[in-house]
Motif scaffolding. Structure first.
Motif, short mmCIF file in Angstrom:
data_model
loop_
_atom_site.label_atom_id
_atom_site.label_comp_id
_atom_site.label_asym_id
_atom_site.label_seq_id
_atom_site.Cartn_x
_atom_site.Cartn_y
_atom_site.Cartn_z
N LEU A 118 -6.54 -0.27 5.10
CA LEU A 118 -5.70 0.53 6.23
C LEU A 118 -4.51 -0.46 6.40
N LEU A 119 -4.74 -1.67 6.39
CA LEU A 119 -3.28 -2.66 6.90
C LEU A 119 -2.64 -2.88 5.46
N ASP A 120 -3.26 -3.10 4.20
CA ASP A 120 -2.37 -3.44 3.31
C ASP A 120 -1.97 -2.57 2.23
N VAL A 121 -2.71 -1.34 2.38
CA VAL A 121 -2.31 -0.22 1.42
C VAL A 121 -1.76 1.12 2.13
N LEU A 122 -2.25 1.48 3.22
CA LEU A 122 -2.02 2.50 3.85
C LEU A 122 -0.61 2.15 4.77
N PHE A 123 -0.53 1.22 5.58
CA PHE A 123 0.54 0.94 6.40
C PHE A 123 1.92 0.90 5.50
N PRO A 124 1.95 0.17 4.33
CA PRO A 124 3.30 0.23 3.72
C PRO A 124 3.83 1.56 3.32
N ALA A 125 2.62 2.32 2.95
CA ALA A 125 2.86 3.95 2.64
C ALA A 125 3.41 4.44 3.81
N VAL A 126 2.78 4.36 4.90
CA VAL A 126 3.33 5.02 6.24
C VAL A 126 4.67 4.50 6.35
#
Length: 1873
Positions: free
Chosen positions: A321-329
């Motif tokens: 959630l924090l290290d893969v998805l947030f940079p993408a979002v």
């Protein structure tokens, strides 16, 4: 059709069992199911399916008794229907309920049948069809037996899904978008519904499935962009995430998810997904949506343990959630993709999942996630703020939830970690408050913050909030946000308040919010008042009931605003408590509101009467009585909105009457004690009265407003009180028990809705000149009246329609088309016989019969046109028949159904081929006829001169003349006939062909039938469109044709056949080739349609998909427009570059392209700016038009001032955020203008204009908008005044209000000291910039005075700029304008020095000095006017007697500039707040009026002088005493003004002011010696009030009535001035005349006079004078005449002046002659006046006059003289009518007479005159002997009258005698019996 086959077999099976057999219940259920399957309308299908379900439940016992063999056919049939209904979730679900009901006790049989049914889907085909896929999805989703079947047959289903998806991606069939979507959806639902069965296939090495691995690879291809649809991509992402959820361990799920994201890296070759391994698809989406698709899928449906699971990474605290998805979002929201909606959705989803998984993440990280110093918090807040202004539909909801979630997460963390310091709240509040009020994004964070910081802190930090909320309520797009913020604050206040009474809570609310709500409810802006009442008032009363008393106390005055607010409050209270007692003072006040002049007040009061919380609540007797008084007086409302709201309110009242009457008939409603009339009888009586009122108002002599309102009321009656069921409507259907009420009404002889008089009234409306009346009447006839017209009417109707279709007048031809369509829809066998007599063969159906008949008519008219176009244009112009074909083919559902019927397809194909061929031939003929004789067909349209020569030749040929007539400046009748015939026919052909393509290409017919429009037909139609658009220059024809061409292209481009898709693509290629190729003739300048060709083609592309044609078109045009001009370009020809710019401009202005064009905005803006610098004028002209269109598109639709917001809402930071590359283009242009020395930059002003239209917004020091500051400041030194002025305006959006004092101080310090001026341009530019920054924004009070004091000190040090030492007057004026914006910050010393400087400059004129020629300077007039206006403003602000005296002395100066400045200042209303100044100026103007009139100054000055005087004297009653000493010479002034109006013929504007000023002076009083002046004034008044006078003069007459007219009337009522009575009667006559004026403003002013008369002469109620509506005022004036002037002999003749004298015989003879109509008919001077209605309204008053006056009075002598003069003519006309309408010959033209307004008015007036004559005879009696020339007595005359009226009523030309015979009460209108 498997279900139908099963149904037939089922019916045969149960039918064989016999009527008494066990299958009887099954047959009843089957019947409803077959009706369901055979219906095409959704509402009908739902109804029949519901009936089947109810039958299945009711017959459950009988159905259970069936054995297995007997139940199987029915079960199998229902399952077959269910399979075919898989496209509708609701139908499938309802059928599933029926299946469940039938299968009780037969579960094993049901399971076998489901298995057999579904096995047929997956086993017999390798590739599943879309229908099969829908069935798979639906049985997985809705059926447990379906899921069991697929669980047992999972492997074959996976194989079919893999094969289907592979085939769709490889073959890309025409329907691939839907096909692929369904295949992916089936995969998704399979993974979701059967996770335990799918899991081993993916995650277990032993059970690994190659098929599932193949599906995984295909889904990845879809994600990578191989599918053509964005929706399919997104669904594939969700399917992959659902497959992830099947993994048994969170670590393996998280690892696979991480691997999915690594696929977007080119270096990763394969994906390991559990035991499945697939290669990277390598198909990268050009739109780059892979990250979006994957992120959205994971956040939508991934389990929480996957998102918070620890990943294998160097840092042990990493998670998905924090290290893969947030940079993408974060990356997604920063990119400028065309998918803002989904990016914001992903952001909101991420925050939601973060909140859900907070405890796990705290444990993983070992502390806070959003601590103050964390980068994550900063990035999150910045992300939300950066995108808060994005104007994408639906995004605001995501932004709102993002703010709310962010603050909730922050609050949860602070509570969990016990952190009391919460600076994020303060930062967010400060940032929100710093934004301008016009930006919606300001209010969303405020709503989120309030619960955390409290309402008090928000209101203290933001004290302007209530006022800004008021401004938001007046702006549509800001209203929801403002409403929500108000509710949040009030809820918070209530929760914060100490426990107390409701009254205490209301008092606490009132301290902040009572002024806001009162101001909004009293606002003159309808939108503000409505939004406040609907969104704030009702909610406030529900939350805080005690606020009602506080609000009611604020609205107790009599002005219109208070009345409207009071009614709104009453209505809100009624919606809460249910009922309100209307009696006493409240009833009187409500009646006043219903009579008020303002439409808003009347509508609010009507809404209060009609509304009710329950539709079953009956109307009270008082409510019904008020409605009966109100409706007849409000049928002539001007605005469309008023009529629509009136209809909506009356519909509510009718529903209440109907439902309460039905409840009483069913015995459910309680009987009230003392109730005399039952509710059913009340409902019947009121509806019957309203029906008669509506029908009687449909006479052709009525005005448009009355007819439209009557039709709307009639529609409401038929919709509410008949049992007509409309399948296309979801609401408003009649109750099931409606038949009981209809029966009750008909037993009373009422509610004969479809009677012959009603039918004839609607048929007369079909001949109306306006399409709104025709279309609405046709709709009522078709929808509600019986299926066929009476056979006695049909021949006359057909003849009328065919005659109208041949009329050259467009309105008459369109009326014929509507009539023909209506006849078709109401036709039966007799109609067909009439047409078949003329036809050579018997057509197969009604629609085809009509269409063939019309086509033969068209071909016959075409043959006439080929022989003689002039003759054809006069008697057979073709456009009427084409319009009839269009309406009959496209607007009749039965015809469309007939076209799709298999048995008639071939006939329709032949007909359509013939129609398209005929259209092509007509188009070629008409376009060729407009070219010069001998000219070859060419791509370009002929010039005006060519067309004139061609038409001249046609006229010469048609008239048989040898040589042409002399040229004339005006077009001849023949010229106009040919032009109208050509252009209107061409337009109709375009609309017809486009509509046919849209209708016939949308649903694909069965293959066996073949297409109705063949490829050849469509190519022919395409050539027709091409010819019209390239060879036509009439914009109306081009626009109409373009609408059809857009439909044509859309139908072709969205058709699955590639051959059809290629037609518009080929046309686009040909157009682009023609655009860039060399030519010898002009295209864009001479053919308005050429750019429209491109717009129509690209608008036809599907907006939900990529637009390849638009992209290719724009790129080609950009490249073409950017090429350098040739060295030897010819200005007489169009350059390709210019053509390209014009086409681009047309594309940008096209409404259908929307946001698709914004992707290309930056290169187009750059191109336009480049074109502005071209040496070619045509290039510059095209470029400025393109730039203007782009500006409108980029800034969005301008909001009207009616919304209350005169400014746009887009800020500069938001604009640059949406178009970052565009900012660089604009900045480059500004930078080039400020460097390299002074030189012309043609594009500079355009850039500045664009920037000046933006608003300031929240910004940081490093943001893109900050870079604009220095270049704009540098433009202050521009040598061009316009650049300096626009640069100052462009500075406003760059600098936020809090930053302005610092910049102003910087600019003030740059102002030079005495003698230090280096550049006057720079000095002037700096002053303009200061002026722009100081000017307060709309809705704000400007910058605080304290912050501006340092600026004022700097300006004081440079006070020399105001003195003569500064030689430039414009600089001095600009400096003074800057000082004028700082009134509260100036020191007393500076104020004194300003005053001295002004006195010195303007004092020389006071002393009588004239400036010499050497002293005259350019700009000195501007300086003097600025000084004068400054002096006026200071005098008004300070109300100082010395300054007021100075203004009055300046007004008497000889300097015209100063005088004009002061007069203009007064007229603008700047001094309205200072009564002392107004009083002094008023007396000064009155004192000098005589000298001004005597000096005969120029007319412009005199107009301004009189206008200023009228403005200051707008309320004479309050100051007439103080002015009397100044009015000693008023008679002389009146004399001079009258002389000027009578002899000098001034212009209408000056005449307006002169008449108003004359009336004002007379209003102060006059004596007997002034009688000549009064009579002359009355004569001028009558002259100005005539219908042929200019509108401004009629308005002056109406205003004069209110001033001097009232004084004349007041004095005439006393005995002292008997000579005034005839003048008063003439004044009242003028009032009656003006109350029927066609201009609403004139009627409103005349109604003001009537209101004053009623208030002062009648019986005034309490309070001030309430201005009444025009119709109420008219009744008041008519009632005044018999009451106050009944004794005077001239009263009778005065009323008779309003009865028109019409030549009945001449009108009838003209109708009988049936001559070919001319193209134009003379306009009526007053289209609003209704002589027939007024005549019927006058009759009771005339009869009352005769009744009340004694026998020997002079009035009786006057009546006798009238009877002697008029009686014989009345009798002759009655006998003529009796003779005429007793003959059968009248049938030839009777139907045409039905719609002839002149004849209907003449007949109505004749009946009124006859009734008056009969009554006069009766009243005069035998004492006067026989009337010379009359030759009959009272009884004979009355019998003749009744006989004639009966004859006319039979033909629909008069009301039925029983309804219209009895005289009405004075004061009632027709229908108000």
């Amino acid at each position: 059709m498997g279900a139908e086959r099963e149904a037939r077999a089922c019916a045969a099976f149960y039918g064989a069992l016999g009527p008494g057999g066990p299958g009887r219940a099954a047959l009843r259920c089957l019947h409803s199911l077959r009706l369901f399957a055979g219906s095409t309308t959704r509402r009908c299908r739902e109804q029949h399916l519901e009936e089947a379900l109810q039958l299945a439940r009711a017959l459950s016992e009988e159905l259970r008794a069936l054995g297995e063999a007997e139940a199987r056919p029915l079960l199998r049939c229902v399952l077959a229907f269910q399979l075919e209904a898989s496209g509708s979730s609701s139908a499938f679900h309802k059928l599933q309920q029926i299946v469940t009901q039938l299968a009780v006790g037969q579960e094993a049989l049901l399971a076998r049948e489901v298995d057999a049914l579904l096995a047929g889907l997956a086993l017999h085909r390798e590739v599943l069809s879309p229908e099969d896929l829908q069935a798979v999805c639906m049985f997985i989703e809705e059926s447990s037996l379906g899921r069991d079947h697929w669980r047992q047959n999972l492997a074959p289903l996976l194989q079919r899904l893999a094969a289907t998806l592979r085939w769709v991606l490889q073959s890309q069939p025409a329907a691939s978008s839907t096909w692929g979507h369904l295949a992916v959806k089936a995969c998704l639902q399979l993974f979701q519904a059967l996770p335990k069965d799918v899991a081993p296939l993916a995650w277990s090495a032993a059970a690994k499935s190659e098929t599932l691995q193949s599906i995984l690879g295909l889904l990845l291809e879809v994600v990578a962009g191989k599918a053509p649809s964005k929706d399919t991509q997104l669904l594939a992402g969700t399917a992959l995430s659902m497959l992830l959820n099947t993994a048994p361990q969170p670590q393996s799920r998280a690892g696979a998810a991480q691997a999915l994201f690594q696929l977007t890296d080119q270096g990763v070759r394969e994906l390991r997904f559990g035991e499945l391994v697939v290669e990277n698809p390598r198909v990268l989406d050009p739109a780059g949506l892979e990250r979006l698709v994957l992120s959205r899928g994971l956040l939508t449906c991934c389990k929480g343990d996957i998102l918070s699971c620890r990943l294998d990474s160097p840092t042990q605290q990493a998670c998905l959630l924090l290290d893969v998805l947030f940079p993408a979002v974060r990356a997604l929201n920063k990119e400028q993709k065309d998918c803002h909606y989904y990016c914001f959705q992903v952001l909101a989803l991420w925050l939601q999942r973060l909140q859900e998984n907070l405890p796990e993440l705290w444990r993983l990280r070992g502390g806070r996630i959003l601590a103050e110093d964390t980068e994550l918090l900063q990035q999150l807040t910045q992300l939300v703020w950066d995108n808060a202004e994005t104007p994408v539909e639906g995004v605001s909801e995501f932004i709102q939830s993002s703010f709310r979630l962010l603050l909730e997460i922050y609050d949860l963390e602070c509570q969990h970690f016990k952190d009391q310091e919460r600076p994020l709240y303060r930062q967010m509040l400060q940032r929100a408050v710093s934004m301008p009020w016009q930006i919606k994004a300001r209010y969303v964070p405020l709503c989120a913050i309030v619960p955390y910081v409290g309402s008090q802190q928000v209101l203290d930090t933001y004290p302007e909030l209530p006022q800004h909320l008021l401004s938001c309520l007046a702006t549509n797009h800001l209203c929801p946000a403002a409403t929500e913020l108000y509710r949040v604050l009030v809820r918070q206040q209530r929760s914060e308040g100490p426990g107390g009474t409701e009254e205490a809570l209301a008092e606490r609310w009132a301290w902040r919010w009572l002024p806001l709500l009162c101001q909004a409810l009293r606002s003159p802006l309808p939108i503000l008042q409505s939004n406040a009442a609907n969104h704030l008032l009702v909610w406030t009363l529900r939350q805080l009931p005690a606020t009602h008393a506080l609000l009611a106390a604020q609205f107790d005055s009599q002005d219109a605003a208070a009345l409207r607010a009071w009614v709104s409050l009453l209505r809100a209270q009624k919606s809460i408590v249910g009922t309100l007692p209307l009696q006493g003072e409240a009833l009187a006040r409500l009646r006043t509101c219903l009579r008020a002049r303002e439409e808003g007040v009347r509508l609010a009061a009507l809404g209060l009467l009609c509304c009710s919380p329950s539709s079953g609540q009956a109307l009270s007797g008082t409510e019904e009585q008020l409605l009966r008084e109100f409706l007849p007086l409000n049928l002539t409302g001007d605005s469309s909105a008023f009529r629509q709201l009136l209809q909506a309110a009356v519909r509510k009242a009718l529903v209440r009457l109907r439902d309460s009457a039905l409840a009483r008939l069913r015995g459910k409603a309680p009987v009230e004690p003392g109730e005399e009339v039952g509710q059913p009888d009340q409902a019947v009586g009121f509806v019957e009265w309203l029906l008669q009122l509506s029908v009687s108002s449909l006479t052709p002599g009525a005005n448009y407003q009355r007819k439209k309102t009557a039709l709307l009321l009639l529609a409401a009656i038929l919709e509410t009180c008949t049992d007509t069921w409309s399948p296309e409507r979801k609401k408003g259907q009649p109750p099931r028990t409606m038949a009981a009420l209809l029966s009750h009404a008909r037993q009373s002889g009422c509610w004969d809705f479809f009677s012959r008089p009603n039918l004839l009234a609607l048929l007369s409306c079909l001949q109306d000149s306006t399409n709104e009346i025709r279309d609405l009447a046709s709709e009522l006839l078709v929808r509600y009246f019986p299926t066929a017209f009476p056979s006695s009417l049909t021949p006359a109707l057909l003849q009328l329609a065919q005659d109208a279709l041949s009329s050259p007048r467009v309105q008459e031809a369109e009326a014929g088309a509507v009539l023909m369509k209506t006849i078709l829809q109401k036709s039966d066998g007799s109609t067909m016989k009439i047409l078949e007599i003329e036809a050579a063969q018997t057509p197969p159906n009604h629609g085809l019969c009509f269409a063939q008949h019309l086509l033969r008519m068209l071909q016959a008219q075409h043959a006439v046109a080929q022989q003689d176009l002039l003759q054809a244009a006069a008697v057979a112009p073709m456009h009427g028949v084409i319009a009839a074909l269009r309406r009959c083919l496209l607007q009749v559902p039965e015809v469309a159904a007939s076209m799709r019927a298999a048995e008639s397809v071939q006939s329709w194909q032949e007909f359509l081929t013939s129609l398209v061929t005929t259209a092509r031939e007509i188009t070629s003929l008409l376009l060729s006829a407009l070219q010069s004789p001998g000219a070859n067909e060419q791509a370009a349209a002929p010039s005006f001169a060519d067309m004139g020569n061609a038409i001249g030749s046609l006229i010469t040929l048609g008239k048989g003349q040898q040589e042409e007539e002399e040229d004339s400046v005006l077009l001849s009748e023949e010229h106009s006939l040919i032009l109208t015939c050509c252009w209107v026919s061409v337009k109709e052909i375009g609309l017809l062909l486009g509509g046919l393509a849209e209708l016939l290409l949308s649903p694909v017919l069965p293959d066996a039938a073949g297409p109705l429009l063949t490829l050849d037909n469509l190519q022919t139609a395409a050539r027709v469109f091409q010819e019209i658009l390239l060879r036509c220059r009439h914009w109306g024809a081009v626009e109409g044709c373009s609408m059809g061409f857009t439909k044509f292209c859309a139908a072709l481009l969205n058709h699955p056949d590639t051959e059809l898709q290629a037609i518009p693509q080929t046309m686009l290629d040909q157009g682009l080739e023609a655009l860039s190729g060399p030519r010898s003739s002009s295209i864009t300048r001479r053919a308005a349609g050429f750019p429209m060709l491109f717009l129509c083609i690209v608008s036809g592309e599907n907006p939900a998909q990529a637009r390849p044609l638009l992209t290719r078109c724009i790129q080609t045009l950009l490249a073409l427009a950017s090429t350098a001009l040739p060295q030897d370009w010819d200005q007489t020809l169009d350059l390709p570059q210019v053509c390209a710019l014009h086409v681009l401009q047309t594309l940008v202005r096209g409404a259908g392209l929307g946001s698709a064009l914004l992707r290309h905005a930056t290169p187009m803006v750059a191109l336009a700016l480049q074109g502005l610098g071209s040496p070619c004028w045509a290039m510059r002209n095209a470029a400025i038009q393109l730039f203007s269109a782009l500006t409108s598109r980029l800034l969005g639709q301008k909001r009207s001032r009616a919304e209350g917001s005169p400014v746009e809402g887009l800020s500069l930071p938001a604009f640059l955020g949406q178009h970052p590359q565009l900012g660089a283009v604009l900045l480059a242009e500004l930078g080039a203008a400020t460097t390299g020395g002074p030189r012309l930059r043609p594009a500079l002003h355009a850039v500045l204009t664009l920037l000046a239209q933006l608003q300031p917004g929240p910004d940081g020091p490093d943001s893109p908008s900050a870079r604009f500051l220095e270049p704009l400041l540098g433009l202050a030194a521009s040598p061009i005044y316009a650049v300096r002025a626009m640069a100052a305006k462009a500075l406003v959006p760059v600098v936020l209000p809090p930053q302005r004092p610092a910049l102003l101080l910087r600019l003030a310090r740059q102002l030079p000291a005495h003698g230090g001026v280096r550049s006057h341009n720079a000095l002037h530019g700096h002053l303009l910039q200061m002026q722009a920054l100081l000017a307060p924004a709309p809705g704000s009070d400007g910058l605080p005075a304290e912050a501006l004091r340092p600026v004022a000190l700097q300006l004081e040090a440079r006070g020399w700029l105001l003195t003569p030492a500064q030689r430039c007057p414009l600089v001095r004026a600009a400096f003074l304008q800057v000082l004028a914006l700082l009134p509260a910050s100036l020191s007393p010393g500076l104020v004194q020095s300003i005053r001295e400087a002004i006195s010195t400059e303007l004092g020389s004129f006071t002393l009588g000095k004239e400036p010499g020629c050497a002293e005259l300077q350019v700009g000195s007039a501007v300086l003097h006017q600025t000084m004068a206006r400054f002096t006026c403003s200071e005098a008004a602000r300070l109300a100082d007697s010395e300054r007021i005296g100075a203004v009055c002395s300046l007004l008497q100066q000889p300097n015209p500039d100063v005088q004009l400045a002061i007069l203009s200042w007064v007229i603008e209303g700047e001094g309205d707040k200072c009564e002392e100044l107004e009083k002094a100026l008023r007396l000064t103007l009155l004192e000098n009026l005589q000298s001004v009139l005597r000096d005969k100054r120029n007319k412009e000055f005199l107009k301004l002088y009189l206008e200023a005087l009228m403005h200051l004297c707008r309320n004479p009653s309050s100051w007439s005493q103080e002015a009397s000493p100044k009015l000693q010479g008023s008679s002389a002034c009146v004399e001079m003004l009258l002389l000027m109006m009578e002899t000098e013929h001034p212009g209408p504007d000056l005449l307006f002011q002169a008449l108003c000023a004359t009336s004002l002076l007379l209003a102060f009083g006059f004596g007997d010696e002034d009688s000549p002046l009064v009579w002359r004034w009355v004569a001028v008044l009558e002259a100005c009030s005539r219908s042929l006078s200019a509108e401004v003069l009629r308005l002056a007459a109406a205003r004069s009535l209110q001033t001097a007219g009232m004084e004349v009337l007041r004095q005439s009522l006393g005995a002292a001035h008997p000579w005034l009575v005839p003048a008063a009667l003439r004044v009242i006559n003028v009032g009656v005349h003006l109350l029927q004026d066609e201009e609403q403003e004139v009627r409103h002013e005349a109604a003001g006079f009537a209101s004053l008369v009623e208030h002062s002469v009648g019986e005034p109620g309490g309070g001030g004078c309430v201005l009444v509506q025009g119709n109420v005022g008219l009744l008041g004036l008519l009632q005044l005449l018999p009451r106050e002037f009944g004794h005077h002999p001239e009263t009778f003749s005065s009323l008779l002046q309003h009865l028109p004298v019409l030549d009945l015989r001449g009108i009838v003879e003209e109708l009988e002659a049936n001559k070919a109509p001319s193209l134009y008919k003379e306009d009526e001077p007053n289209v609003f006046a209704e002589p027939a209605v007024l005549a019927q309204q006058l009759l009771p008053f005339l009869l009352q006059l005769l009744e009340k006056v004694p026998d020997a009075s002079p009035l009786h002598a006057s009546a006798l003289r009238w009877l002697e003069a008029t009686g014989p003519g009345v009798l002759r006309d009655l006998r003529y009518c009796k003779h005429l309408w007793s003959q059968e010959a009248v049938a030839r033209w009777w139907m045409k007479a039905l719609g002839c307004a002149k004849l209907r008015v003449a007949l109505a007036v004749l009946l009124v005159r006859a009734r008056l004559a009969a009554h006069t005879l009766r009243v005069l009696g035998e004492s006067h002997g026989a009337v010379p020339g009359l030759g009959c007595g009272v009884q004979e005359l009355e019998q003749e009258l009744v006989l004639v009226q009966g004859l006319l009523a039979q033909h629909g030309l008069a009301p039925v005698p029983s309804q219209g015979d009895a005289p009405r009460e004075p004061g009632s209108l027709p229908g108000n019996d």
